[in-house]
Write a protein that holds these residues in place. Structure first.
Motif, PDB file in Angstrom:
ATOM      1  N   PHE A   1      34.311 -12.416 -98.949  1.00  0.00           N
ATOM      2  CA  PHE A   1      34.085 -11.397 -97.923  1.00  0.00           C
ATOM      3  C   PHE A   1      33.785 -12.053 -96.590  1.00  0.00           C
ATOM      4  O   PHE A   1      33.427 -13.221 -96.518  1.00  0.00           O
ATOM      5  CB  PHE A   1      32.934 -10.468 -98.321  1.00  0.00           C
ATOM      6  N   ASP A   2      33.942 -11.252 -95.550  1.00  0.00           N
ATOM      7  CA  ASP A   2      33.580 -11.647 -94.204  1.00  0.00           C
ATOM      8  C   ASP A   2      32.748 -10.510 -93.628  1.00  0.00           C
ATOM      9  O   ASP A   2      33.165  -9.348 -93.681  1.00  0.00           O
ATOM     10  CB  ASP A   2      34.838 -11.869 -93.351  1.00  0.00           C
ATOM     11  N   VAL A   3      31.578 -10.837 -93.129  1.00  0.00           N
ATOM     12  CA  VAL A   3      30.658  -9.840 -92.571  1.00  0.00           C
ATOM     13  C   VAL A   3      30.377 -10.195 -91.127  1.00  0.00           C
ATOM     14  O   VAL A   3      30.080 -11.347 -90.812  1.00  0.00           O
ATOM     15  CB  VAL A   3      29.323  -9.810 -93.363  1.00  0.00           C
ATOM     16  N   LYS A   4      30.469  -9.190 -90.259  1.00  0.00           N
ATOM     17  CA  LYS A   4      30.100  -9.373 -88.863  1.00  0.00           C
ATOM     18  C   LYS A   4      29.039  -8.330 -88.521  1.00  0.00           C
ATOM     19  O   LYS A   4      29.229  -7.138 -88.788  1.00  0.00           O
ATOM     20  CB  LYS A   4      31.306  -9.202 -87.943  1.00  0.00           C
ATOM     21  N   VAL A   5      27.923  -8.783 -87.966  1.00  0.00           N
ATOM     22  CA  VAL A   5      26.878  -7.858 -87.528  1.00  0.00           C
ATOM     23  C   VAL A   5      27.342  -7.233 -86.225  1.00  0.00           C
ATOM     24  O   VAL A   5      27.658  -7.937 -85.261  1.00  0.00           O
ATOM     25  CB  VAL A   5      25.529  -8.573 -87.343  1.00  0.00           C
ATOM     26  N   LEU A   6      27.420  -5.889 -86.204  1.00  0.00           N
ATOM     27  CA  LEU A   6      27.866  -5.172 -85.011  1.00  0.00           C
ATOM     28  C   LEU A   6      26.706  -4.850 -84.100  1.00  0.00           C
ATOM     29  O   LEU A   6      26.736  -5.117 -82.901  1.00  0.00           O
ATOM     30  CB  LEU A   6      28.608  -3.898 -85.408  1.00  0.00           C
ATOM     31  N   GLU A   7      25.667  -4.249 -84.681  1.00  0.00           N
ATOM     32  CA  GLU A   7      24.492  -3.843 -83.907  1.00  0.00           C
ATOM     33  C   GLU A   7      23.383  -3.505 -84.890  1.00  0.00           C
ATOM     34  O   GLU A   7      23.583  -2.696 -85.802  1.00  0.00           O
ATOM     35  CB  GLU A   7      24.850  -2.618 -83.064  1.00  0.00           C
ATOM     36  N   GLY A   8      22.229  -4.139 -84.743  1.00  0.00           N
ATOM     37  CA  GLY A   8      21.115  -3.874 -85.650  1.00  0.00           C
ATOM     38  C   GLY A   8      21.468  -4.195 -87.092  1.00  0.00           C
ATOM     39  O   GLY A   8      21.750  -5.342 -87.423  1.00  0.00           O
ATOM     40  N   THR A   9      21.512  -3.147 -87.936  1.00  0.00           N
ATOM     41  CA  THR A   9      21.840  -3.335 -89.354  1.00  0.00           C
ATOM     42  C   THR A   9      23.259  -2.877 -89.678  1.00  0.00           C
ATOM     43  O   THR A   9      23.648  -2.803 -90.833  1.00  0.00           O
ATOM     44  CB  THR A   9      20.848  -2.550 -90.238  1.00  0.00           C
ATOM     45  N   SER A  10      24.035  -2.559 -88.644  1.00  0.00           N
ATOM     46  CA  SER A  10      25.405  -2.093 -88.816  1.00  0.00           C
ATOM     47  C   SER A  10      26.365  -3.276 -88.916  1.00  0.00           C
ATOM     48  O   SER A  10      26.291  -4.215 -88.127  1.00  0.00           O
ATOM     49  CB  SER A  10      25.790  -1.196 -87.638  1.00  0.00           C
ATOM     50  N   LEU A  11      27.270  -3.211 -89.903  1.00  0.00           N
ATOM     51  CA  LEU A  11      28.173  -4.324 -90.182  1.00  0.00           C
ATOM     52  C   LEU A  11      29.634  -3.905 -90.166  1.00  0.00           C
ATOM     53  O   LEU A  11      29.957  -2.747 -90.402  1.00  0.00           O
ATOM     54  CB  LEU A  11      27.889  -4.897 -91.579  1.00  0.00           C
ATOM     55  N   ARG A  12      30.492  -4.890 -89.957  1.00  0.00           N
ATOM     56  CA  ARG A  12      31.926  -4.773 -90.229  1.00  0.00           C
ATOM     57  C   ARG A  12      32.166  -5.677 -91.430  1.00  0.00           C
ATOM     58  O   ARG A  12      31.827  -6.857 -91.400  1.00  0.00           O
ATOM     59  CB  ARG A  12      32.760  -5.253 -89.053  1.00  0.00           C
ATOM     60  N   VAL A  13      32.731  -5.110 -92.501  1.00  0.00           N
ATOM     61  CA  VAL A  13      32.919  -5.863 -93.734  1.00  0.00           C
ATOM     62  C   VAL A  13      34.388  -5.842 -94.146  1.00  0.00           C
ATOM     63  O   VAL A  13      35.000  -4.777 -94.199  1.00  0.00           O
ATOM     64  CB  VAL A  13      32.066  -5.273 -94.888  1.00  0.00           C
ATOM     65  N   PHE A  14      34.931  -7.023 -94.403  1.00  0.00           N
ATOM     66  CA  PHE A  14      36.232  -7.187 -95.033  1.00  0.00           C
ATOM     67  C   PHE A  14      35.981  -7.977 -96.311  1.00  0.00           C
ATOM     68  O   PHE A  14      35.359  -9.043 -96.261  1.00  0.00           O
ATOM     69  CB  PHE A  14      37.207  -7.967 -94.138  1.00  0.00           C
ATOM     70  N   ALA A  15      36.444  -7.465 -97.433  1.00  0.00           N
ATOM     71  CA  ALA A  15      36.241  -8.140 -98.713  1.00  0.00           C
ATOM     72  C   ALA A  15      37.510  -8.014 -99.547  1.00  0.00           C
ATOM     73  O   ALA A  15      38.241  -7.024 -99.439  1.00  0.00           O
ATOM     74  CB  ALA A  15      35.059  -7.514 -99.445  1.00  0.00           C
ATOM     75  N   ASP A  16      37.769  -9.029-100.360  1.00  0.00           N
ATOM     76  CA  ASP A  16      38.953  -8.973-101.217  1.00  0.00           C
ATOM     77  C   ASP A  16      38.764  -9.844-102.453  1.00  0.00           C
ATOM     78  O   ASP A  16      37.694 -10.436-102.652  1.00  0.00           O
ATOM     79  CB  ASP A  16      40.216  -9.349-100.445  1.00  0.00           C
ATOM     80  N   ASN A  17      39.797  -9.922-103.232  1.00  0.00           N
ATOM     81  CA  ASN A  17      39.790 -10.688-104.467  1.00  0.00           C
ATOM     82  C   ASN A  17      39.982 -12.180-104.220  1.00  0.00           C
ATOM     83  O   ASN A  17      40.082 -12.957-105.165  1.00  0.00           O
ATOM     84  CB  ASN A  17      40.871 -10.165-105.423  1.00  0.00           C
ATOM     85  N   GLY A  18      40.037 -12.590-102.978  1.00  0.00           N
ATOM     86  CA  GLY A  18      40.230 -13.982-102.616  1.00  0.00           C
ATOM     87  C   GLY A  18      41.672 -14.362-102.385  1.00  0.00           C
ATOM     88  O   GLY A  18      41.975 -15.505-102.063  1.00  0.00           O
ATOM     89  N   LEU A  19      42.591 -13.391-102.541  1.00  0.00           N
ATOM     90  CA  LEU A  19      44.015 -13.684-102.439  1.00  0.00           C
ATOM     91  C   LEU A  19      44.749 -12.926-101.342  1.00  0.00           C
ATOM     92  O   LEU A  19      45.911 -13.221-101.072  1.00  0.00           O
ATOM     93  CB  LEU A  19      44.695 -13.356-103.784  1.00  0.00           C
ATOM     94  N   LEU A  20      44.105 -11.959-100.703  1.00  0.00           N
ATOM     95  CA  LEU A  20      44.833 -11.082 -99.767  1.00  0.00           C
ATOM     96  C   LEU A  20      44.659 -11.468 -98.309  1.00  0.00           C
ATOM     97  O   LEU A  20      45.634 -11.590 -97.585  1.00  0.00           O
ATOM     98  CB  LEU A  20      44.416  -9.634 -99.984  1.00  0.00           C
ATOM     99  N   TRP A  21      43.430 -11.579 -97.834  1.00  0.00           N
ATOM    100  CA  TRP A  21      43.167 -11.897 -96.434  1.00  0.00           C
ATOM    101  C   TRP A  21      42.788 -13.357 -96.346  1.00  0.00           C
ATOM    102  O   TRP A  21      41.767 -13.764 -96.874  1.00  0.00           O
ATOM    103  CB  TRP A  21      42.033 -11.032 -95.863  1.00  0.00           C
ATOM    104  N   ARG A  22      43.600 -14.128 -95.699  1.00  0.00           N
ATOM    105  CA  ARG A  22      43.318 -15.564 -95.605  1.00  0.00           C
ATOM    106  C   ARG A  22      42.966 -15.948 -94.210  1.00  0.00           C
ATOM    107  O   ARG A  22      43.415 -15.507 -93.265  1.00  0.00           O
ATOM    108  CB  ARG A  22      44.519 -16.361 -96.097  1.00  0.00           C
TER     109      ARG A  22
END
Length: 147
Positions: A126-147
């Motif tokens: 997964f990749d997590v980016k803190v947007l503001e405070g406790t709000s996040l942008r999350v991209f997660a996968d099985n390890g094979l889709l988003w490189r």
């Protein structure tokens, strides 16, 4: 359901999710993840055109037509899109291999903390980016889709 996650700094360590039907997902990052005692393993789907994406619309996100159109455009390359209504359950399904990816904007850390620990323990990423405070942008996968 119930979702409990333990993080150290911004790294998920432990996750436990009990879904409403009673199944219990648990995992320790770097060790293993299980559902009702059976091992969890992410899927092996390696093409977005064959993948199922779980996502959602958090209450804190604006729902104007421009944002909804951008959302639709961003998910059109997936074979299927699922909105389960629970970020924790979406990530548990990803860790179990029932879906192949998860993405969400403006999601709160407590909604994904346990699920990201499970995913990490099951071999996903997964990749997590803190947007503001406790709000996040999350991209997660099985390890094979988003490189």
């Amino acid at each position: 359901g119930v979702s409990i996650g333990l993080w150290f700094n911004i790294v998920p360590v432990l996750g436990v999710i009990q879904e409403v039907r009673g199944s219990i997902y648990s995992g320790v990052a770097g060790l293993s993840a299980t559902v009702d005692g059976f091992p969890l393993k992410v899927s092996q789907v390696n093409k977005i055109s064959a993948a199922t994406l779980c996502t959602g619309f958090p209450a804190s996100m604006a729902h104007d037509s421009e944002l909804v159109s951008a959302f639709v455009k961003s998910v059109c390359s997936f074979r299927k899109v699922r909105l389960l209504g629970s970020a924790a359950l979406s990530l548990a399904w990803l860790a179990q291999g029932r879906v192949d990816a998860y993405a969400e904007e403006c999601i709160q850390i407590w909604d994904v903390a346990a699920g990201l620990a499970l995913l990490s323990a099951a071999g996903g990423r997964f990749d997590v980016k803190v947007l503001e405070g406790t709000s996040l942008r999350v991209f997660a996968d099985n390890g094979l889709l988003w490189r």
